[in-house]
Scaffold this motif. Sequence first.
Motif, short mmCIF file in Angstrom:
data_model
loop_
_atom_site.label_atom_id
_atom_site.label_comp_id
_atom_site.label_asym_id
_atom_site.label_seq_id
_atom_site.Cartn_x
_atom_site.Cartn_y
_atom_site.Cartn_z
N ARG A 59 84.18 -4.03 111.51
CA ARG A 59 84.15 -5.04 110.66
C ARG A 59 84.80 -6.47 111.51
N LEU A 63 84.48 -11.29 108.51
CA LEU A 63 84.28 -10.95 107.40
C LEU A 63 85.58 -10.75 106.47
N ASN A 92 84.92 0.52 109.07
CA ASN A 92 84.53 1.38 107.81
C ASN A 92 84.21 2.61 108.10
#
Length: 204
Positions: A59, A63, A92
């Motif tokens: 990520r 973001l 993630n």
Amino acid sequence: MGNRISVLLTFISLVLLVSACKSKSFDSKEALLIYLKDVENGYHFQKSINGIDYALTYRPTDLLVNQSIGEGHQTEEVAKLRKKYADYLYFNLSLSANGQELLNQNLGSRAEFGARVNQFSFGMAEKVSLITQNRDTVPLLDYAYPRMYGMGNSTDMLLVYEKRPKTLKQDYLLFTVKDLGYGTGEVTFKIDTKKINQQPQLNF
């Protein structure tokens, strides 16, 4: 004449090199997410072992910034948030079986189910590792596991690691997941650090 051609070729090579090193930018979060999920771009990794599907996605900083800014944000606010989140690495981790959360699998007993819930909620620090090319372990600072109570398509968690300058000067990182009790053995993903150093951005 030969010298002019040599200089021109050198100039073209430098332009191409600079273009290759420049981070991509996107006008929307949706476009950025589509780019990240394409395995060819080097930010999303997938493996399926013994019926268990593993997916790891990096990520980018923007973001996190996008989640924090409000409507009508100022340029100074974006810069401040970028500085705040740039000190960490975010990943993630998604785990599933047959398109469902792992906890939806038949575990045989209520005690075993409770043990798996406890493992996902509090014990993943002992199960996942981020390791440098020099075999140093990057500290896991925090992780979040939102319970979906069987309503999700996968078991997902956000993992936050300390970003050290020397870590990203190496060629790659290894993200490993120990066997979680599903007979997969240890699962490893190799992450190119150039991708993190040149991570995509959002046009705020």
